[in-house]
Design a protein around this motif. Structure first.
Motif, short mmCIF file in Angstrom:
data_model
loop_
_atom_site.label_atom_id
_atom_site.label_comp_id
_atom_site.label_asym_id
_atom_site.label_seq_id
_atom_site.Cartn_x
_atom_site.Cartn_y
_atom_site.Cartn_z
N LEU A 141 16.36 62.98 -49.43
CA LEU A 141 17.22 63.52 -48.38
C LEU A 141 17.98 64.76 -48.84
O LEU A 141 18.56 65.47 -48.01
CB LEU A 141 18.23 62.46 -47.92
CG LEU A 141 17.64 61.20 -47.27
CD1 LEU A 141 18.78 60.25 -46.87
CD2 LEU A 141 16.81 61.56 -46.05
N LEU A 142 18.00 65.02 -50.14
CA LEU A 142 18.72 66.18 -50.66
C LEU A 142 17.87 67.43 -50.51
O LEU A 142 16.67 67.42 -50.83
CB LEU A 142 19.08 65.97 -52.14
CG LEU A 142 20.38 65.22 -52.45
CD1 LEU A 142 20.36 63.83 -51.86
CD2 LEU A 142 20.62 65.17 -53.95
N GLY A 143 18.48 68.49 -50.02
CA GLY A 143 17.78 69.75 -49.85
C GLY A 143 18.75 70.89 -49.96
O GLY A 143 19.88 70.74 -50.45
N GLU A 144 18.36 72.06 -49.50
CA GLU A 144 19.23 73.22 -49.55
C GLU A 144 18.94 74.15 -48.38
O GLU A 144 17.86 74.11 -47.78
CB GLU A 144 19.06 73.97 -50.87
CG GLU A 144 17.67 74.55 -51.08
CD GLU A 144 17.54 75.28 -52.40
OE1 GLU A 144 16.85 76.31 -52.43
OE2 GLU A 144 18.11 74.81 -53.41
N VAL A 145 19.92 74.96 -48.06
CA VAL A 145 19.77 75.98 -47.03
C VAL A 145 20.38 77.28 -47.56
O VAL A 145 21.39 77.25 -48.28
CB VAL A 145 20.45 75.56 -45.71
CG1 VAL A 145 21.96 75.38 -45.88
CG2 VAL A 145 20.17 76.57 -44.60
N THR A 146 19.76 78.39 -47.24
CA THR A 146 20.28 79.68 -47.67
C THR A 146 21.29 80.17 -46.64
O THR A 146 20.97 80.32 -45.45
CB THR A 146 19.15 80.71 -47.82
OG1 THR A 146 18.20 80.24 -48.77
CG2 THR A 146 19.71 82.05 -48.30
N ARG A 147 22.51 80.41 -47.10
CA ARG A 147 23.58 80.87 -46.22
C ARG A 147 23.47 82.37 -45.96
O ARG A 147 22.68 83.08 -46.60
CB ARG A 147 24.94 80.54 -46.84
CG ARG A 147 25.18 79.04 -47.00
CD ARG A 147 26.50 78.74 -47.69
NE ARG A 147 27.62 79.43 -47.07
CZ ARG A 147 28.20 79.03 -45.95
NH1 ARG A 147 27.77 77.94 -45.33
NH2 ARG A 147 29.23 79.70 -45.46
N ALA A 148 24.29 82.85 -45.02
CA ALA A 148 24.25 84.26 -44.66
C ALA A 148 24.56 85.17 -45.84
O ALA A 148 24.07 86.31 -45.91
CB ALA A 148 25.25 84.52 -43.52
N ASP A 149 25.36 84.66 -46.81
CA ASP A 149 25.71 85.48 -47.97
C ASP A 149 24.69 85.35 -49.10
O ASP A 149 24.87 85.88 -50.20
CB ASP A 149 27.11 85.13 -48.49
CG ASP A 149 27.23 83.66 -48.92
OD1 ASP A 149 26.20 82.96 -48.94
OD2 ASP A 149 28.35 83.24 -49.25
N GLY A 150 23.61 84.61 -48.84
CA GLY A 150 22.55 84.48 -49.83
C GLY A 150 22.69 83.30 -50.78
O GLY A 150 21.77 83.00 -51.54
N THR A 151 23.83 82.59 -50.74
CA THR A 151 24.02 81.44 -51.62
C THR A 151 23.29 80.22 -51.07
O THR A 151 22.99 80.14 -49.87
CB THR A 151 25.51 81.11 -51.78
OG1 THR A 151 26.07 80.81 -50.49
CG2 THR A 151 26.26 82.29 -52.40
N LYS A 152 23.00 79.27 -51.96
CA LYS A 152 22.29 78.05 -51.58
C LYS A 152 23.29 76.92 -51.36
O LYS A 152 24.11 76.63 -52.24
CB LYS A 152 21.30 77.65 -52.67
CG LYS A 152 20.28 78.73 -53.03
CD LYS A 152 19.27 78.95 -51.92
CE LYS A 152 18.18 79.92 -52.37
NZ LYS A 152 17.19 80.18 -51.29
N GLN A 153 23.22 76.29 -50.21
CA GLN A 153 24.13 75.19 -49.87
C GLN A 153 23.36 73.88 -49.82
O GLN A 153 22.24 73.80 -49.31
CB GLN A 153 24.79 75.45 -48.52
CG GLN A 153 25.79 74.37 -48.08
CD GLN A 153 26.50 74.71 -46.78
OE1 GLN A 153 26.23 75.76 -46.19
NE2 GLN A 153 27.39 73.85 -46.34
N LEU A 154 23.97 72.84 -50.36
CA LEU A 154 23.37 71.52 -50.35
C LEU A 154 23.23 71.00 -48.92
O LEU A 154 24.12 71.17 -48.09
CB LEU A 154 24.24 70.55 -51.15
CG LEU A 154 23.84 69.07 -51.15
CD1 LEU A 154 22.52 68.87 -51.89
CD2 LEU A 154 24.94 68.21 -51.77
N THR A 155 22.12 70.36 -48.63
CA THR A 155 21.93 69.68 -47.35
C THR A 155 21.61 68.21 -47.60
O THR A 155 21.00 67.85 -48.61
CB THR A 155 20.81 70.31 -46.51
OG1 THR A 155 19.57 70.19 -47.22
CG2 THR A 155 21.09 71.77 -46.21
N ILE A 156 22.04 67.37 -46.66
CA ILE A 156 21.74 65.95 -46.70
C ILE A 156 21.00 65.62 -45.41
O ILE A 156 21.57 65.74 -44.32
CB ILE A 156 23.01 65.08 -46.80
CG1 ILE A 156 23.90 65.54 -47.97
CG2 ILE A 156 22.65 63.61 -46.93
CD1 ILE A 156 23.27 65.39 -49.34
#
Length: 318
Positions: A141-156
């Motif tokens: 269930l753990l993943g990531e998304v690229t934010r508008a500023d280019g950083t990677k955010q954790l997703t559940i």
């Protein structure tokens, strides 16, 4: 339903007050029909603006009071864990024990964060780097998304994960329900929800003592310009009712710790059905954004938290 609601509605005079045909027979201590006192406006914004009854911080005004506490945008998530919360059940926390949240304005399919700028200062995105699944968490269930500023955010389960700036220590859940759109994450990525509560029940508030709360844990209030005898009459109409929503009727057997005398519902002329405690109309406050808030206490000198016997807590004695 144990209580018989012999309800009907009619308009009383030009004031268009609200009444029920079933007489409660309780002595009224209100001043009778009076003008509305709408009070403070509802909290603005979706990401924790300071609600009515609270003081906005000059530094940001978005509920963070200028303090990020232990949560920052760059703090690694570490090994995620499952924490048992008395009100919310199983809650997802980071390696430091801080609660993780999700935002209703985001999307999970595809993952997308809609919290940037000042929102991200109040709700720091959890970095995807270094996040691992602890006991009770499906690592798939753990993943990531690229934010508008280019950083990677954790997703559940696709939902972007955040911390809340007002959570300063492990176990804090101050962000639960903020703005009606922020919720603690369950280990599955779903919202952690309040344990099932009766339609009306009693909560022990550290400052006000025993107070009435609704099925969502939201504080219940009384308007001292209302009338209880011989019939319930609400003097909160129009825009007032938008600020102070009427509590919907509940069955007497769906209450806990509430005085049964005068516990009934009535139908207002506007068609809204409203609950009473000791025949006094009951309301919640739009300025309360999460369970436990009492921002409506004392507003306008006419709105007060309701006690289990229907009395207004802290109201001036007459």
């Amino acid at each position: 339903m144990k209580t018989s609601w012999r309800s009907a509605s009619f308009v009383v005079g030009a004031a268009a007050v609200l009444a029920l045909t079933t007489a409660c027979g309780q002595e009224s201590t209100s001043s009778g029909v009076g003008s509305q006192n709408v009070g403070a406006t509802a909290a603005a914004g979706d990401y924790g603006s300071v609600g009515a009854g609270a003081s906005a911080s000059p530094s940001n005004g978005y509920g963070a009071d200028g303090q990020q506490g232990a949560a920052t945008q760059t703090t690694p998530a570490g090994k995620l864990a499952v924490t048992d919360n008395a009100e919310l059940g199983k809650v997802l926390t980071d390696g430091a024990g801080l609660t993780l949240y999700r935002f209703d304005a985001d999307t999970a399919e595809p993952p997308k964060s809609n919290c940037d700028g000042d929102c991200a200062k109040t709700w720091p995105p959890v970095p995807a780097d270094d996040a691992t699944a602890g006991a009770g968490i499906d690592k798939a269930l753990l993943g990531e998304v690229t934010r508008a500023d280019g950083t990677k955010q954790l997703t559940i389960a696709g939902w972007p994960a955040y911390r809340y700036a007002k959570d300063t220590k492990a176990g804090d859940v101050a962000g639960q329900g903020v703005g009606g759109k922020w919720f603690a994450l369950a280990p599955t990525g779903k919202k952690a929800t309040l344990a099932s509560l009766p339609g009306l029940s009693v909560k022990n508030d550290p400052k006000l003592g025993k107070i009435v709360v609704d099925k969502n844990g939201m504080t219940v209030y009384r308007f001292i310009k209302d009338v209880a005898w011989p019939d319930p009459i609400s003097n909160c109409t129009g825009s007032c009712l938008e600020k102070w929503p009427a509590v919907a009727p509940v069955a007497a057997n769906d209450t806990e710790g509430i005085e049964k005398k005068g516990l009934m519902g009535f139908t207002r002329p506007d068609g809204v059905k409203q609950m009473t405690v000791d025949c006094w109309p009951a309301y919640t406050f739009s300025g309360d954004t999460k369970p436990g808030d009492t921002n409506g206490q004392g507003v306008g000198g006419t709105w007060y938290v309701m006690s289990p016997d229907g009395k207004p807590i802290g109201a001036p004695k007459k």
